[in-house]
Scaffold this active site. Structure first.
Site, PDB file in Angstrom:
ATOM      1  N   ASP A  24       0.835  -1.149   0.101  1.00  0.00           N
ATOM      2  CA  ASP A  24      -0.073   0.045   0.006  1.00  0.00           C
ATOM      3  C   ASP A  24       0.936   1.161  -0.027  1.00  0.00           C
ATOM      4  O   ASP A  24       1.834   1.415   0.568  1.00  0.00           O
ATOM      5  CB  ASP A  24      -1.006   0.164   1.043  1.00  0.00           C
ATOM      6  CG  ASP A  24      -2.023   1.115   0.925  1.00  0.00           C
ATOM      7  OD1 ASP A  24      -2.382   1.036  -0.048  1.00  0.00           O
ATOM      8  OD2 ASP A  24      -2.562   1.519   2.187  1.00  0.00           O
ATOM      9  N   ASN A  72     -10.770  -3.013  -5.242  1.00  0.00           N
ATOM     10  CA  ASN A  72     -10.086  -2.187  -6.234  1.00  0.00           C
ATOM     11  C   ASN A  72     -10.563  -2.064  -7.608  1.00  0.00           C
ATOM     12  O   ASN A  72     -10.179  -0.816  -8.311  1.00  0.00           O
ATOM     13  CB  ASN A  72      -8.770  -2.582  -6.184  1.00  0.00           C
ATOM     14  CG  ASN A  72      -7.861  -2.360  -4.764  1.00  0.00           C
ATOM     15  OD1 ASN A  72      -6.814  -3.146  -4.616  1.00  0.00           O
ATOM     16  ND2 ASN A  72      -8.169  -1.406  -4.103  1.00  0.00           N
TER      17      ASN A  72
HETATM   18  C1  IPE Z   1      -5.439  -2.760  -0.033  1.00  0.00           C
HETATM   19  O1  IPE Z   1      -4.858  -1.508  -0.077  1.00  0.00           O
HETATM   20  C2  IPE Z   1      -5.079  -3.583  -1.190  1.00  0.00           C
HETATM   21  C3  IPE Z   1      -4.113  -3.603  -1.716  1.00  0.00           C
HETATM   22  C4  IPE Z   1      -3.109  -3.300  -1.361  1.00  0.00           C
HETATM   23  C5  IPE Z   1      -4.366  -4.413  -2.993  1.00  0.00           C
HETATM   24  P1  IPE Z   1      -6.275  -0.252  -0.468  1.00  0.00           P
HETATM   25  O2  IPE Z   1      -5.412   0.934  -0.799  1.00  0.00           O
HETATM   26  O3  IPE Z   1      -7.127  -0.916  -1.633  1.00  0.00           O
HETATM   27  O4  IPE Z   1      -6.970  -0.220   0.616  1.00  0.00           O
HETATM   28  P2  IPE Z   1      -7.895   0.804   1.825  1.00  0.00           P
HETATM   29  O5  IPE Z   1      -8.736   1.212   0.718  1.00  0.00           O
HETATM   30  O6  IPE Z   1      -7.090   1.923   2.100  1.00  0.00           O
HETATM   31  O7  IPE Z   1      -8.534   0.034   2.734  1.00  0.00           O
HETATM   32  C1  IPE Z   2      -1.625  -0.039  -3.382  1.00  0.00           C
HETATM   33  O1  IPE Z   2      -1.289   1.303  -3.423  1.00  0.00           O
HETATM   34  C2  IPE Z   2      -1.841  -1.013  -4.794  1.00  0.00           C
HETATM   35  C3  IPE Z   2      -3.246  -0.911  -4.872  1.00  0.00           C
HETATM   36  C4  IPE Z   2      -4.315  -1.133  -4.143  1.00  0.00           C
HETATM   37  C5  IPE Z   2      -3.395  -1.565  -6.181  1.00  0.00           C
HETATM   38  P1  IPE Z   2      -2.648   2.427  -3.402  1.00  0.00           P
HETATM   39  O2  IPE Z   2      -2.939   2.665  -4.805  1.00  0.00           O
HETATM   40  O3  IPE Z   2      -3.640   1.991  -2.566  1.00  0.00           O
HETATM   41  O4  IPE Z   2      -1.761   3.628  -2.868  1.00  0.00           O
HETATM   42  P2  IPE Z   2      -2.405   4.699  -1.950  1.00  0.00           P
HETATM   43  O5  IPE Z   2      -2.797   4.111  -0.834  1.00  0.00           O
HETATM   44  O6  IPE Z   2      -3.676   5.400  -2.710  1.00  0.00           O
HETATM   45  O7  IPE Z   2      -1.524   5.712  -1.671  1.00  0.00           O
HETATM   46 MG    MG Z   3      -4.195   2.382  -0.660  1.00  0.00          MG
END
Ligand code: IPE
Ligand code: IPE
Ligand code: MG
Length: 246
Positions: A24, A72
């Site tokens: 993340d 996602n």
């Molecule tokens: C969790 O991250 C899912 C992945 C890293 C694939 P998200 O960015 O989707 O989670 P939330 O929305 O902050 O809970």
């Molecule tokens: C994690 O990074 C990757 C996926 C969930 C696909 P994010 O895209 O959630 O990055 P932030 O949390 O918005 O910074």
């Molecule tokens: Mg995220």
């Protein structure tokens, strides 16, 4: 009693047997640099490559990463399609690495929701994995913990209806219906990116995992950060509901 704990009895100098990571912070990493969020995903994929190699080198047996959740899909279409392209590119390149370094790689998640191209790549990595033993990377893709449990329950019900599931339904048996069948539960769950939640990751398997949260964004995550998480893990007292030295 379910045996959740072979790792707790291991030599403390050894790394956790199974590490799980929620990848993340890619989007925020890019935003901080004035780049599109998708640039963060590209750098995040490189970070995964580096950390997976490091895990293999220090003797971790399983690394399970959360790359794309069932939630996602709610993201803008352009971001989703870039992530899918990156995953395709990654899996494609990983095939050579797997052959060269004898690495096993599995994809956990609902494959029905993926494109035929991605599904074909997953099939290929499965085939290669069958040939090797040793380090295994699991990539959670279109994965949700609740979805996995439901999927397992449906498959069990089908087996039961077909007379193929006689006897008691135990935790161990049910685990055999999950994507992670045959793999020990994670010992250590790491979430970079600053959020302190599980976001539907490995809900069943993390029953007794040790959690480690850090503000470091995933693209900035280094082997040194992993060492820190492992050091904290080693300082934890895993009791599994029992009492040590009563
Ligand atoms: C969790 O991250 C899912 C992945 C890293 C694939 P998200 O960015 O989707 O989670 P939330 O929305 O902050 O809970
Ligand atoms: C994690 O990074 C990757 C996926 C969930 C696909 P994010 O895209 O959630 O990055 P932030 O949390 O918005 O910074
Ligand atoms: Mg995220």
């Amino acid at each position: 009693m379910p045996n959740n704990n072979p790792a707790g009895e291991r030599d403390l100098a050894r790394p956790p047997r199974h590490i799980a990571i929620i990848l993340d912070g890619n989007g925020r990493w890019a935003k901080k640099r004035g780049l599109p969020r998708t640039a963060g995903h590209a750098v995040g994929a490189e970070t995964f490559r580096r950390i997976a190699t490091y895990c293999k080198n220090i003797g971790v047996e399983y690394l399970t990463v959360y790359a794309f959740s069932t939630e996602n899909w709610r993201r803008p279409e352009g971001e989703v399609s870039t992530i899918m392209k990156l995953l395709g590119k990654y899996l494609h390149e990983a095939i050579d690495t797997m052959e060269r370094d004898h690495i096993r790689m599995k994809v956990f998640g609902d494959l029905e929701g993926l494109s035929p191209e991605l599904r074909a790549l997953v099939q290929k990595t499965d085939e290669i994995s069958r040939r090797y033993e040793g380090f295994q990377a699991n990539i959670c893709l279109n994965y949700g913990g609740r979805d996995e449990i439901l999927h397992a329950a449906r498959r069990y019900a089908e087996d039961y209806a077909a007379g193929k599931a006689e006897g008691e339904l135990t935790e161990e048996r049910f685990s055999g219906y999950l994507y992670s069948a045959g793999i020990p539960d994670p010992d250590l769950l790491i979430r970079p990116g600053g959020e302190v939640r599980i976001s539907n990751f490995l809900l069943w398997q993390c029953a007794y995992a040790e959690f480690y949260f850090t503000d470091v964004l995933w693209p900035d995550f280094t082997p040194e950060e992993l060492d820190k998480a492992i050091a904290v893990f080693r300082s934890r007292d895993r009791r599994y509901g029992g009492v040590k030295n009563p």
